[in-house]
Scaffold this active site. Structure first.
Site, PDB file in Angstrom:
ATOM      1  N   HIS A  58       8.793  77.927 -60.206  1.00  0.00           N
ATOM      2  CA  HIS A  58       8.944  76.489 -59.986  1.00  0.00           C
ATOM      3  C   HIS A  58       9.829  76.299 -58.758  1.00  0.00           C
ATOM      4  CE1 HIS A  58       7.208  74.890 -63.849  1.00  0.00           C
ATOM      5  NE2 HIS A  58       7.317  76.182 -64.118  1.00  0.00           N
ATOM      6  N   TYR A 108      -1.545  93.971 -35.439  1.00  0.00           N
ATOM      7  CA  TYR A 108      -0.131  93.713 -35.740  1.00  0.00           C
ATOM      8  C   TYR A 108       0.500  94.926 -36.424  1.00  0.00           C
ATOM      9  CZ  TYR A 108       3.999  91.555 -37.865  1.00  0.00           C
ATOM     10  OH  TYR A 108       5.279  91.264 -38.262  1.00  0.00           O
ATOM     11  N   GLY A 138      10.350  81.378 -64.203  1.00  0.00           N
ATOM     12  CA  GLY A 138       9.417  82.175 -63.411  1.00  0.00           C
ATOM     13  C   GLY A 138       9.051  83.462 -64.104  1.00  0.00           C
ATOM     14  N   SER A 187       5.237  82.700 -71.611  1.00  0.00           N
ATOM     15  CA  SER A 187       4.341  81.638 -72.079  1.00  0.00           C
ATOM     16  C   SER A 187       3.163  81.439 -71.132  1.00  0.00           C
ATOM     17  CB  SER A 187       5.121  80.324 -72.228  1.00  0.00           C
ATOM     18  OG  SER A 187       5.727  79.960 -71.008  1.00  0.00           O
ATOM     19  N   ASP A 188       3.269  81.951 -69.900  1.00  0.00           N
ATOM     20  CA  ASP A 188       2.174  81.839 -68.928  1.00  0.00           C
ATOM     21  C   ASP A 188       1.227  83.033 -68.961  1.00  0.00           C
ATOM     22  OD1 ASP A 188       2.947  79.333 -67.536  1.00  0.00           O
ATOM     23  OD2 ASP A 188       4.738  80.480 -67.028  1.00  0.00           O
ATOM     24  N   HIS A 219       2.874  70.634 -61.566  1.00  0.00           N
ATOM     25  CA  HIS A 219       3.381  71.826 -62.241  1.00  0.00           C
ATOM     26  C   HIS A 219       4.119  72.722 -61.245  1.00  0.00           C
ATOM     27  CE1 HIS A 219       2.394  75.507 -65.016  1.00  0.00           C
ATOM     28  NE2 HIS A 219       3.681  75.309 -64.847  1.00  0.00           N
ATOM     29  N   ASP A 263      -0.235  83.407 -40.219  1.00  0.00           N
ATOM     30  CA  ASP A 263      -0.042  84.856 -40.266  1.00  0.00           C
ATOM     31  C   ASP A 263      -0.337  85.434 -41.649  1.00  0.00           C
ATOM     32  OD1 ASP A 263       0.631  85.486 -37.650  1.00  0.00           O
ATOM     33  OD2 ASP A 263       2.782  85.182 -37.959  1.00  0.00           O
ATOM     34  N   HIS A 274       4.435  83.425 -61.002  1.00  0.00           N
ATOM     35  CA  HIS A 274       4.542  81.977 -61.190  1.00  0.00           C
ATOM     36  C   HIS A 274       6.006  81.594 -61.076  1.00  0.00           C
ATOM     37  CE1 HIS A 274       4.161  77.932 -62.539  1.00  0.00           C
ATOM     38  NE2 HIS A 274       4.774  78.134 -63.695  1.00  0.00           N
TER      39      HIS A 274
END
Length: 236
Positions: A101, A232, A32, A79-80, A174, A124, A99
């Site tokens: 997984h 809210y 991540g 790498s992302d 992915h 919500d 990001h």
């Protein structure tokens, strides 16, 4: 505020946001990354690639520009990084990207399905279904990370989805990406997405014929929190 001080503070914010991923059970090992952007400087900060969370420091964060050039940092960026870069370029209203997984959201991505809005918890935070993007073609995979960002942006444009109303997406086979007003808010949305994905999967397990929540109920819950007359919370 001087540029160096702003970058230092952004590194700290992005580091702290990254450290929230293992805390909330959204990552295993190094699966991540979180980034955050300073729009005035045109620079974003992102986690370095493959570095274990318990070894990270704020100084390890990598500074990038929106053309993919490394501005500062001794380590390789995630790498992302190109996906984050494209999302910042295509969605100018966002200030942070995540990001992961994470198990439940990734399971929906691997199934290639949008996550329907089955209830008010989803409504919500997210207006309507959470979309799942198609697979990239073999040719698109030649620039995998950049084209992942392009694919996400094109999907939102084609479906007429407002990125801040639906602050996340699934990439088929992915996993999920989320975004928000800053790095911390993007992590918040990643936590929400994972919980909503889990609830939706269990909902279908309990009742395979379950239908989406009525549109009027979805509208009520989303608008009372995010609409022009939202009531809210405690207000400003």
């Amino acid at each position: 505020m001087e540029k160096d001080q702003r970058i230092k503070e952004l590194k700290k914010q992005v580091y702290e946001a990254n450290m929230q991923l293992p805390k909330h059970g959204l990552v295993t090992f190094t699966w991540g990354n979180v980034s955050g952007i300073d729009r005035e400087l045109g620079l974003f900060v992102i986690k370095p690639s493959g570095v274990e969370y318990d070894k990270l420091t704020p100084d390890d964060m990598v500074v990038m520009d929106l053309m993919g050039n490394k501005e500062e940092g001794s380590l390789n960026p995630s790498s992302d990084t190109k996906t984050h870069m494209i999302l910042y370029r295509k969605f100018p209203q966002i200030g942070g990207v995540v990001h992961t997984h994470s198990t439940w959201a990734t399971s929906w991505a691997q199934a290639g399905r949008d996550i329907p809005c089955y209830g008010t918890t989803h409504a919500d935070y997210i207006y309507g279904s959470i979309p799942c993007a198609r697979n990239l073609t073999a040719q698109e995979l030649q620039d995998y990370e950049e084209n992942t960002g392009v694919l996400i942006a094109d999907l939102f444009e084609d479906r007429g989805i407002e990125p801040m109303a639906v602050p996340g997406v699934l990439c088929k086979n992915h996993g999920p990406f989320t975004w928000g007003t800053d790095a911390d808010n993007a992590v918040h949305n990643a936590v929400v997405l994972e919980e909503v994905a889990k609830m939706a999967a269990l909902c279908e397990l309990i009742n395979p014929r379950a239908g989406e929540a009525p549109k009027c109920l979805q509208d009520k819950h989303y608008m009372r929190k995010h609409g022009p007359n939202a009531y809210y919370g405690q207000g400003k």
